[in-house]
Design an enzyme around this catalytic site. Structure first.
Site, mmCIF file in Angstrom:
data_model
loop_
_atom_site.group_PDB
_atom_site.id
_atom_site.type_symbol
_atom_site.label_atom_id
_atom_site.label_comp_id
_atom_site.label_asym_id
_atom_site.label_seq_id
_atom_site.Cartn_x
_atom_site.Cartn_y
_atom_site.Cartn_z
ATOM 1 N N HIS A 174 0.801 -1.071 -0.156
ATOM 2 C CA HIS A 174 -0.036 -0.160 0.025
ATOM 3 C C HIS A 174 0.904 1.349 -0.114
ATOM 4 O O HIS A 174 2.103 1.019 0.346
ATOM 5 C CB HIS A 174 -0.879 0.167 1.198
ATOM 6 C CG HIS A 174 -0.276 0.250 2.473
ATOM 7 N ND1 HIS A 174 0.503 -0.677 3.409
ATOM 8 C CD2 HIS A 174 -0.136 1.414 3.253
ATOM 9 C CE1 HIS A 174 0.968 -0.087 4.283
ATOM 10 N NE2 HIS A 174 0.492 1.125 4.305
ATOM 11 N N HIS A 314 7.192 13.688 -7.031
ATOM 12 C CA HIS A 314 7.219 15.023 -6.981
ATOM 13 C C HIS A 314 6.960 15.576 -8.519
ATOM 14 O O HIS A 314 7.330 15.130 -9.648
ATOM 15 C CB HIS A 314 8.424 15.580 -6.780
ATOM 16 C CG HIS A 314 8.748 15.588 -5.364
ATOM 17 N ND1 HIS A 314 10.112 16.021 -4.783
ATOM 18 C CD2 HIS A 314 8.096 15.140 -4.177
ATOM 19 C CE1 HIS A 314 9.994 15.710 -3.467
ATOM 20 N NE2 HIS A 314 8.809 15.290 -2.949
ATOM 21 N N PHE A 348 22.864 5.121 8.795
ATOM 22 C CA PHE A 348 22.197 6.103 9.535
ATOM 23 C C PHE A 348 22.244 7.397 9.183
ATOM 24 O O PHE A 348 23.608 7.663 9.028
ATOM 25 C CB PHE A 348 22.577 5.603 10.920
ATOM 26 C CG PHE A 348 22.107 4.405 11.746
ATOM 27 C CD1 PHE A 348 21.063 4.336 12.283
ATOM 28 C CD2 PHE A 348 22.749 3.332 11.449
ATOM 29 C CE1 PHE A 348 20.477 3.182 12.792
ATOM 30 C CE2 PHE A 348 22.296 2.120 11.979
ATOM 31 C CZ PHE A 348 21.041 2.147 12.623
#
Length: 393
Positions: A174, A314, A348
């Site tokens: 989804h 976008h 990270f």
């Protein structure tokens, strides 16, 4: 800031020496330190994604026929399914905030709607394992939602968070669609940089960029007649990619039928294998559905795991901006996957990245080369390749 170019100075090698690269879309720099990828890893190891997902679970609120948190029962849908988010971040009737009386404490109204779109009725399927017809249905639903919500709202953000590593709380395939009464920060930034580039050079930035990458090839991952995917020259995430149309396109709803997916026949193949029903064969050569599946198969094949990422579209702003000249915009999709070395070692964004500027280890060219070399048959389906070969013989 002066960054090392492709040719570099005496003795410079991008794969060995740190340097900075400029991101014109975000008007910022990224530090590339490719030599750091050689360091031994003693940090956190992530839990591999759960591959044992039931096809249908009556307790899963995204499944057909399941009951959601608000008590509503999902229909027994067989394709895509769109419904209002039961816990929306934006609502259409929020009141105006009070004036604080000081410029350091500004607030503004935020209104909108949030929707959820299920890609498929089966929870154990993801986009790279879906057929081209099924992916095409997702693309059409995206375009319809952007046109519908964009008639009223200036920004419609379509995004998919795939995998628990990216904060996805439900494995069912989804995405989410948030329409807002304001231009979000990323949209405002890309509006400014693309407008500025167009004013200075007379051509849309990302249209020119796509043409350059198509010629240079070194960061190209996959391409077809209408689209190309690259690891951007300025990529921040290890295997970040940018999906671009070759033609000047402002919004998803502006894509013609063939650009969404031509479903052109594969030479020598007839029946269901010729269309998009066979997920075991290499996809057809043209259209968005095809290039999306090719990219996502490569992602999964990289570490032989259901590859986590956040992605989103976008395009030119909508709502009141539909009447404006938005020719500086070019439709594109960002893919931001966190994995770095394996299915359990991630990148990270902390420390220097949070307090100074973005930094990456392997170069975009190295990442593109690894992705480009991967097969376009999903690792889960490779034992069945002989069946497909026999069908094509």
């Amino acid at each position: 800031m002066e960054a090392a170019g492709g040719g570099g100075g005496a003795g410079f090698r991008a794969s060995e020496h740190q340097h900075c690269r400029y991101n014109p879309l975000r008007d910022e720099w990224v530090l590339v330190s490719a030599h750091r990828v050689k360091r031994p890893w003693q940090g956190q190891l992530e839990k591999p994604p759960n591959e044992d997902v039931p096809r249908w679970d009556p307790k899963n609120p995204l499944c057909p026929g399941a009951t959601r948190a608000n008590g509503e029962v999902n229909p027994h849908y067989e394709g895509t399914f769109v419904f209002p988010n039961d816990f929306p971040a934006l609502q259409p009737d929020a009141p105006e905030p009070d004036d604080s009386g000081h410029p350091l404490f500004r607030a503004a109204a935020a209104r909108g709607v949030c929707k959820v779109m299920c890609f498929h009725p089966h929870s154990d399927l993801t986009l790279p394992l879906m057929s081209l017809l099924e992916i095409r249905a997702v693309i059409d639903a995206w375009a319809e939602l952007e046109a519908e919500l964009g008639a009223s709202y200036p920004w419609v953000q379509i995004f998919e968070n795939k995998g628990a590593m990216m904060g996805c709380s439900n494995p069912h395939p989804h995405c989410q669609v948030w329409a807002s009464s304001f231009l979000p920060n990323e949209a405002r930034l890309e509006e400014r940089t693309q407008r500025q580039h167009h004013r200075q050079h007379g051509v849309p930035m990302l249209l020119e960029y796509a043409e350059q990458e198509a010629q240079r090839k070194e960061r190209l991952v996959v391409e077809n007649e209408d689209w190309l995917v690259v690891v951007p020259y300025w990529a921040t995430w290890p295997f970040q990619t940018l999906l671009l149309p070759r033609r000047h396109v402002l919004r998803l709803q502006d894509l013609c039928d063939s650009e969404r997916d031509s479903l052109s026949p594969v030479p020598g193949v007839t029946g269901v294998l010729a269309g998009s029903g066979c997920t075991h064969c290499p996809p057809n050569p043209a259209g968005l559905a095809s290039i999306m599946r090719r990219l996502l198969i490569k992602y999964d094949n990289l570490f032989q795991v259901s590859f986590p990422y956040s992605m989103g579209w976008h395009g030119a702003p909508t709502g009141p901006h539909l009447q404006e000249d938005c020719g500086h915009w070019q439709l594109h999709a960002h893919y931001y996957p966190p994995l770095l070395r394996s299915a359990t070692v991630r990148k990270f964004m902390v420390g220097y990245e949070m307090l100074a500027q973005a930094q990456r280890d392997l170069t975009p060219e190295q990442a593109a080369e690894r992705l480009r070399a991967l097969p376009e048959v999903h690792y889960k389906l490779r034992p069945q390749e002989t069946v497909c070969d026999a069908a094509q013989a």
